[in-house]
Design a protein around this motif. Sequence first.
Motif, short mmCIF file in Angstrom:
data_model
loop_
_atom_site.label_atom_id
_atom_site.label_comp_id
_atom_site.label_asym_id
_atom_site.label_seq_id
_atom_site.Cartn_x
_atom_site.Cartn_y
_atom_site.Cartn_z
N LYS A 104 17.26 -8.99 -12.57
CA LYS A 104 15.88 -8.54 -12.82
C LYS A 104 15.47 -7.53 -11.76
CE LYS A 104 14.04 -12.72 -14.87
NZ LYS A 104 13.58 -13.99 -14.30
N PHE A 105 14.53 -6.65 -12.15
CA PHE A 105 14.11 -5.58 -11.25
C PHE A 105 12.59 -5.61 -11.08
CE2 PHE A 105 12.87 -1.02 -10.80
CZ PHE A 105 13.45 -0.81 -9.56
N HIS A 106 12.15 -5.62 -9.84
CA HIS A 106 10.71 -5.57 -9.56
C HIS A 106 10.43 -4.36 -8.68
CE1 HIS A 106 10.01 -9.72 -10.97
NE2 HIS A 106 11.26 -9.90 -10.57
N THR A 107 9.29 -3.73 -8.92
CA THR A 107 8.97 -2.56 -8.10
C THR A 107 7.47 -2.49 -7.82
OG1 THR A 107 9.19 -0.17 -7.95
CG2 THR A 107 8.85 -1.05 -10.14
N ALA A 108 7.11 -1.82 -6.74
CA ALA A 108 5.71 -1.60 -6.39
C ALA A 108 5.66 -0.33 -5.57
CB ALA A 108 5.19 -2.78 -5.57
N SER A 109 4.47 0.28 -5.47
CA SER A 109 4.40 1.54 -4.75
C SER A 109 3.32 1.54 -3.67
CB SER A 109 4.14 2.69 -5.72
OG SER A 109 2.81 2.60 -6.21
N PHE A 110 3.49 2.42 -2.70
CA PHE A 110 2.46 2.63 -1.67
C PHE A 110 1.17 3.07 -2.34
CE2 PHE A 110 4.86 3.59 2.59
CZ PHE A 110 5.56 2.41 2.46
N LYS A 111 1.31 3.96 -3.34
CA LYS A 111 0.13 4.53 -4.00
C LYS A 111 -0.73 3.41 -4.58
CE LYS A 111 -2.20 8.19 -5.21
NZ LYS A 111 -2.68 9.17 -4.22
N GLU A 112 -0.11 2.48 -5.33
CA GLU A 112 -0.93 1.45 -5.97
C GLU A 112 -1.44 0.42 -4.95
OE1 GLU A 112 2.27 0.59 -8.63
OE2 GLU A 112 2.48 -1.47 -7.93
N HIS A 113 -0.72 0.22 -3.86
CA HIS A 113 -1.16 -0.78 -2.87
C HIS A 113 -2.14 -0.23 -1.85
CE1 HIS A 113 0.87 -4.65 -3.29
NE2 HIS A 113 1.64 -3.95 -4.10
N PHE A 114 -1.86 0.97 -1.38
CA PHE A 114 -2.65 1.51 -0.27
C PHE A 114 -3.45 2.75 -0.67
CE2 PHE A 114 1.35 -0.16 1.77
CZ PHE A 114 0.80 -1.37 2.17
N GLY A 115 -3.23 3.24 -1.89
CA GLY A 115 -3.96 4.42 -2.36
C GLY A 115 -3.46 5.72 -1.72
N ILE A 116 -2.29 5.67 -1.10
CA ILE A 116 -1.78 6.88 -0.44
C ILE A 116 -0.24 6.84 -0.48
CG2 ILE A 116 -1.81 5.84 1.90
CD1 ILE A 116 -2.85 8.62 2.91
N THR A 117 0.37 8.00 -0.65
CA THR A 117 1.85 8.04 -0.65
C THR A 117 2.33 8.42 0.75
OG1 THR A 117 1.92 10.40 -1.14
CG2 THR A 117 1.89 8.90 -3.03
N LEU A 118 3.62 8.23 1.01
CA LEU A 118 4.14 8.62 2.31
C LEU A 118 4.05 10.14 2.49
CD1 LEU A 118 5.24 7.21 4.85
CD2 LEU A 118 7.43 8.18 4.25
N ASN A 119 4.27 10.88 1.41
CA ASN A 119 4.11 12.35 1.51
C ASN A 119 2.71 12.72 2.00
OD1 ASN A 119 6.65 13.08 0.67
ND2 ASN A 119 6.09 13.39 -1.46
N GLU A 120 1.69 12.02 1.47
CA GLU A 120 0.31 12.31 1.89
C GLU A 120 0.06 11.91 3.35
OE1 GLU A 120 -1.38 11.80 -2.69
OE2 GLU A 120 -1.62 10.17 -1.26
N ILE A 121 0.69 10.80 3.76
CA ILE A 121 0.55 10.37 5.16
C ILE A 121 1.17 11.42 6.09
CG2 ILE A 121 1.27 8.63 6.87
CD1 ILE A 121 1.09 6.52 4.64
N VAL A 122 2.33 11.94 5.68
CA VAL A 122 3.00 12.97 6.48
C VAL A 122 2.15 14.23 6.61
CG1 VAL A 122 5.00 14.53 6.52
CG2 VAL A 122 5.35 12.09 6.12
N GLN A 123 1.45 14.56 5.50
CA GLN A 123 0.55 15.73 5.56
C GLN A 123 -0.54 15.54 6.60
OE1 GLN A 123 -0.93 16.46 1.62
NE2 GLN A 123 1.06 17.24 0.93
N LYS A 124 -1.04 14.29 6.73
CA LYS A 124 -2.11 14.02 7.69
C LYS A 124 -1.58 13.86 9.11
CE LYS A 124 -5.37 11.54 4.74
NZ LYS A 124 -6.69 11.05 5.06
N LYS A 125 -0.43 13.18 9.21
CA LYS A 125 0.03 12.72 10.53
C LYS A 125 1.24 13.48 11.08
CE LYS A 125 -2.88 9.58 11.36
NZ LYS A 125 -3.65 9.61 12.59
N GLY A 126 1.82 14.33 10.27
CA GLY A 126 3.02 15.03 10.72
C GLY A 126 4.26 14.16 10.49
N ASP A 127 5.41 14.79 10.28
CA ASP A 127 6.56 13.97 9.90
C ASP A 127 7.20 13.22 11.07
OD1 ASP A 127 7.82 16.08 11.02
OD2 ASP A 127 8.99 16.66 9.26
#
Length: 296
Positions: free
Chosen positions: A107-130
């Motif tokens: 079985k496969f389960h999945t979840a995302s940063f977007k649905e949990h925290f309302g932000i993706t890692l790409n968006e965090i990098v835009q704010k905080k730098g990579d």
Amino acid sequence: MKCSKCKRDAVLFQRYSGMHLCEEHFTIDLETKVKKTIRKEGWIKSGDKIAVALSGGKDSTALLYFLKKTFAIRRDIEIFAVTIDEGISGYRDIKICENIAESGGVKFHTASFKEHFGITLNEIVQKKGDINSCSYCGVLRRQVLNKTARDAGATKIAYGFNLDDEAQSVMMNVLRGDAVTLLRKEKPVLGMLPRIKPFKTIPEREIALYARLHTEGYEERGCPYSHNALRADVRGILNQYNYSHPATKYALLNLGEKLKSGIPADNSGAETCAACGEPVFGTCRVCGMLKELKKE
Ligand code: SF4
Ligand code: ZN
């Protein structure tokens, strides 16, 4: 070269044992060692539901294959896959992970940063730098992974970390002078699933070979943000040193484990975050990070 055990063509030379091994004897050798680690640590018991943290890379794909193969006959043990979508474009591909789980028959389960925290890692990098990507990614992923696995009924989370990963982590803590991380035992917290690392004694190159021989469809690209300079340096130093001293990585793994018994677990602080309700050690780093990200 011929296999030291059966005279078929060898696929691997193990410097630390001096043996050449064919495909079959290499597979037996690796699987025997992993089973021994699991037994010694008492990691998998009747009634366990093991969530494999599947990133889609070689290590976690190989781990899913191994666990499914080894425990397929045990009706009292369940294996399934959990993948977290951090939101890293061009890297994390949920479809790849879903296909790996499907071909492994789990079985496969999945979840995302977007649905949990309302932000993706790409968006965090835009704010905080990579430069800060891995700190945010690690803290946030641990919470979503734990929650998703727990909601799916898991009793433990299995990680594909290999001997090289473990030895590098110990060495990195030494070089940072981080005595607390080296010495302190992790405190068991209600709701935080125990972590198991069945491949911790197997060198990375053997896991890569095992994955190549027995699995397919895994992701070979690395994360675009994975330029942790210290880990890359330590990996280079250890590989070089290990060439003339083949027991070095095992020595570091053992050192790390022995040191962990030095300071008892920290029993101060809350065990559940008042804001997000998830298990924490002391203060909740996830809520701290999210609050800070919203400010900007
Ligand atoms: Fe996240 Fe860093 Fe791993 Fe990329 S390399 S997936 S940013 S922890
Ligand atoms: Zn052989």
